[in-house]
Write a protein that holds these residues in place. Structure first.
Motif, PDB file in Angstrom:
ATOM      1  N   THR A  28     -24.966   7.394  20.715  1.00  0.00           N
ATOM      2  CA  THR A  28     -23.974   6.585  21.424  1.00  0.00           C
ATOM      3  C   THR A  28     -23.779   7.105  22.840  1.00  0.00           C
ATOM      4  O   THR A  28     -23.708   6.323  23.804  1.00  0.00           O
ATOM      5  CB  THR A  28     -22.643   6.562  20.653  1.00  0.00           C
ATOM      6  N   THR A  29     -23.733   8.410  22.987  1.00  0.00           N
ATOM      7  CA  THR A  29     -23.622   9.007  24.316  1.00  0.00           C
ATOM      8  C   THR A  29     -24.848   8.658  25.156  1.00  0.00           C
ATOM      9  O   THR A  29     -24.732   8.329  26.341  1.00  0.00           O
ATOM     10  CB  THR A  29     -23.452  10.537  24.213  1.00  0.00           C
ATOM     11  N   GLU A  30     -26.014   8.689  24.555  1.00  0.00           N
ATOM     12  CA  GLU A  30     -27.240   8.329  25.269  1.00  0.00           C
ATOM     13  C   GLU A  30     -27.204   6.870  25.714  1.00  0.00           C
ATOM     14  O   GLU A  30     -27.593   6.552  26.838  1.00  0.00           O
ATOM     15  CB  GLU A  30     -28.470   8.591  24.392  1.00  0.00           C
ATOM     16  N   LEU A  31     -26.749   5.986  24.841  1.00  0.00           N
ATOM     17  CA  LEU A  31     -26.647   4.573  25.196  1.00  0.00           C
ATOM     18  C   LEU A  31     -25.698   4.386  26.381  1.00  0.00           C
ATOM     19  O   LEU A  31     -26.002   3.649  27.325  1.00  0.00           O
ATOM     20  CB  LEU A  31     -26.182   3.746  23.994  1.00  0.00           C
ATOM     21  N   LYS A  32     -24.570   5.052  26.337  1.00  0.00           N
ATOM     22  CA  LYS A  32     -23.619   4.969  27.456  1.00  0.00           C
ATOM     23  C   LYS A  32     -24.252   5.469  28.746  1.00  0.00           C
ATOM     24  O   LYS A  32     -24.049   4.885  29.819  1.00  0.00           O
ATOM     25  CB  LYS A  32     -22.361   5.785  27.141  1.00  0.00           C
ATOM     26  N   THR A  33     -25.022   6.526  28.667  1.00  0.00           N
ATOM     27  CA  THR A  33     -25.688   7.080  29.849  1.00  0.00           C
ATOM     28  C   THR A  33     -26.700   6.077  30.413  1.00  0.00           C
ATOM     29  O   THR A  33     -26.759   5.871  31.636  1.00  0.00           O
ATOM     30  CB  THR A  33     -26.390   8.406  29.494  1.00  0.00           C
ATOM     31  N   ILE A  34     -27.464   5.458  29.535  1.00  0.00           N
ATOM     32  CA  ILE A  34     -28.450   4.468  29.973  1.00  0.00           C
ATOM     33  C   ILE A  34     -27.762   3.306  30.686  1.00  0.00           C
ATOM     34  O   ILE A  34     -28.143   2.926  31.793  1.00  0.00           O
ATOM     35  CB  ILE A  34     -29.259   3.934  28.775  1.00  0.00           C
TER      36      ILE A  34
END
Length: 91
Positions: free
Chosen positions: A71-77
């Motif tokens: 989820t953190t990665e998705l937000k970063t993307i």
């Protein structure tokens, strides 16, 4: 499957739901970065929705700890993309 519906019944519902999300995002982007051509907001919204759709299956299948990381990665993307795709807010 939801509520006994067949996959063919769910797919159009999901597509309509995703179009609604995309339309709302386009409205938000138009408010956040006024002055761009309307099709730009639609394109940026479509990319955001497609990105989320691509990553959500990974999140759903992950353990809670892995899901948090994904989820953190998705937000970063998405945040990185939006930083480049839309000009800074005039506020």
């Amino acid at each position: 499957m939801r509520g006994g519906q067949e996959p063919a019944q769910i797919e159009p519902e999901q597509a309509e739901h995703h179009r609604g999300i995309g339309a709302r995002l386009a409205e938000i982007f138009a408010h956040r970065a006024p002055g761009l051509p309307p099709d730009r907001y639609t394109t940026v919204a479509a990319v955001c929705v497609a990105t989320a759709r691509a990553v959500f299956p990974l999140i759903v299948q992950a353990t809670p700890a892995e899901a948090a990381v994904l989820t953190t990665e998705l937000k970063t993307i998405v945040a990185g993309y939006l930083t480049q795709a839309l000009p800074p807010s005039p506020v």
